[in-house]
Design an enzyme around this catalytic site. Structure first.
Site, PDB file in Angstrom:
ATOM      1  N   ARG A 148      13.615  -2.082  17.842  1.00 52.24           N
ATOM      2  CA  ARG A 148      13.251  -3.453  18.418  1.00 52.24           C
ATOM      3  C   ARG A 148      12.396  -3.365  19.586  1.00 52.24           C
ATOM      4  O   ARG A 148      12.615  -2.427  20.251  1.00 52.24           O
ATOM      5  CB  ARG A 148      14.311  -4.156  18.701  1.00 52.24           C
ATOM      6  N   LYS A 172      21.429  -4.614  20.706  1.00 51.29           N
ATOM      7  CA  LYS A 172      21.903  -6.090  21.158  1.00 51.29           C
ATOM      8  C   LYS A 172      23.481  -5.642  21.482  1.00 51.29           C
ATOM      9  O   LYS A 172      24.006  -4.967  21.014  1.00 51.29           O
ATOM     10  CB  LYS A 172      21.972  -6.870  19.748  1.00 51.29           C
ATOM     11  N   HIS A 240       7.773  -5.930  15.508  1.00 48.86           N
ATOM     12  CA  HIS A 240       8.746  -5.932  14.577  1.00 48.86           C
ATOM     13  C   HIS A 240       8.235  -5.510  13.099  1.00 48.86           C
ATOM     14  O   HIS A 240       8.842  -5.047  12.463  1.00 48.86           O
ATOM     15  CB  HIS A 240       9.400  -7.176  14.643  1.00 48.86           C
ATOM     16  N   ARG A 243       8.797  -1.810  12.779  1.00 47.39           N
ATOM     17  CA  ARG A 243      10.472  -1.663  12.593  1.00 47.39           C
ATOM     18  C   ARG A 243      10.913  -2.122  10.924  1.00 47.39           C
ATOM     19  O   ARG A 243      11.411  -1.194  10.272  1.00 47.39           O
ATOM     20  CB  ARG A 243      11.088  -2.728  13.526  1.00 47.39           C
ATOM     21  N   HIS A 266      22.102  -2.524  12.843  1.00 49.43           N
ATOM     22  CA  HIS A 266      22.771  -3.783  12.486  1.00 49.43           C
ATOM     23  C   HIS A 266      24.198  -3.699  12.248  1.00 49.43           C
ATOM     24  O   HIS A 266      24.896  -2.784  11.862  1.00 49.43           O
ATOM     25  CB  HIS A 266      22.274  -3.973  10.800  1.00 49.43           C
ATOM     26  N   TYR A 275      16.202  -5.532   2.939  1.00 49.71           N
ATOM     27  CA  TYR A 275      15.057  -4.595   2.728  1.00 49.71           C
ATOM     28  C   TYR A 275      15.311  -3.926   1.381  1.00 49.71           C
ATOM     29  O   TYR A 275      14.283  -3.496   0.541  1.00 49.71           O
ATOM     30  CB  TYR A 275      15.046  -3.231   3.586  1.00 49.71           C
TER      31      TYR A 275
END
Length: 299
Positions: A148, A172, A240, A243, A266, A275
């Protein structure tokens, strides 16, 4: 009702103070609650706290028919529920009339990707000065490791292990993960680190600006747009996108969903599964073009 209902301004002030809500969240919640307030006459209610579950369901149906996306309606319901929590705390409401009401599902937008040829054109530029060599290292790391933007600019020199071809990334929720760094990204980083030592730079930051301070996310976006234009990429290019492209290309080659989930950081594999839809669309196009039984006969 034993107490007056809180105003929208009072609710937002409490949200900012108690939950440290971001300005973006506060602005979105204000728009959502003002939208609800404007629709009160249509629903037959005078105030937000007078809404019944049936009226809120009618509100959701009205917004969906009006073209509002499922994601936007879900956020509006979240704003209502947060408002109702404060109203309950103030004694203005006994229970949450929006509890259990869900937004209609919207078709999930597939992440955009760059194909391999476009990526090669983007990344293979002549890095003739220190900033260009820094840029190439940044873009190679973004694509190689699927980072990210915030993760990239937060990297410190000590987070990168070129001997092990890996990097420690803080994602995150302040969760850290170790990601592989590809050979081309390692080479570009090694080249940049030699130059970086000649700068009067902030001691920790891996990527710095011409004044030596940590590079901002905005600056990375601008540099990527600059190189995309210079390299003749005829579409909008943003961090992004690299990514997304990393994830899509890895899945296309390996099909290993769990590995891509770990790489991207994730929390849920459901996030990574989007994806696989990109990969299937590519497969479907190839199939339609190549399979004898897929081609439609003319006439």
């Amino acid at each position: 009702m034993s107490a007056a209902a809180p105003t929208v301004d009072a609710f937002l002030a409490a949200l900012a103070h108690q939950r440290r809500a971001s300005p973006h969240t506060l602005s979105a919640y204000r728009r959502d609650l003002e939208r609800c307030t404007r629709l009160l006459p249509l629903l037959g209610a005078g105030t937000l706290v007078e809404l019944t579950p049936a009226q809120i369901r009618r509100l959701v149906s009205h917004l969906a028919r009006d073209g509002l996306s499922g994601r936007s309606i879900a956020r509006l319901l979240a704003a209502l529920r947060a408002y109702y929590r404060l109203a309950i705390d103030h004694g203005a409401l006994a229970s949450d009339p929006a509890a259990g009401i869900t937004a209609p599902k919207s078709p999930r937008r597939l992440p955009a990707t760059l194909d391999v040829d476009h990526l090669a054109r983007l990344l293979d530029f002549a890095a003739e000065d220190p900033l260009a060599r820094r840029d190439r290292a940044m873009f190679e790391v973004l694509y190689s490791s699927g980072l990210r933007l915030a993760e990239l600019v937060a990297l410190d020199c000590g987070d990168v292990d070129l001997a092990d071809a890996s990097a420690r990334v803080t994602g995150k929720g302040r969760k850290t993960r170790i990601v592989p760094v590809g050979a081309r990204a390692c080479a570009a980083l090694a080249d940049w680190l030699v130059l970086r030592r000649t700068l009067t730079a902030e001691p920790a930051a891996l990527f710095v600006n011409r004044r030596g301070g940590r590079l901002s996310a905005r600056a990375v976006q601008q540099r990527l747009r600059h190189w995309a234009d210079r390299q003749g990429i005829d579409r909008r290019v943003y961090p992004h996108l690299l990514r997304h492209s990393c994830a899509g290309h890895l899945l296309e080659s390996s099909g290993d969903l769990r590995a891509v989930q770990e790489l991207l950081g994730h929390a849920s594999i459901a996030t990574t599964q989007v994806y696989t839809q990109v990969d299937f669309q590519y497969l479907a196009r190839v199939y339609d073009a190549a399979h004898p039984r897929a081609r439609r006969r003319s006439g």
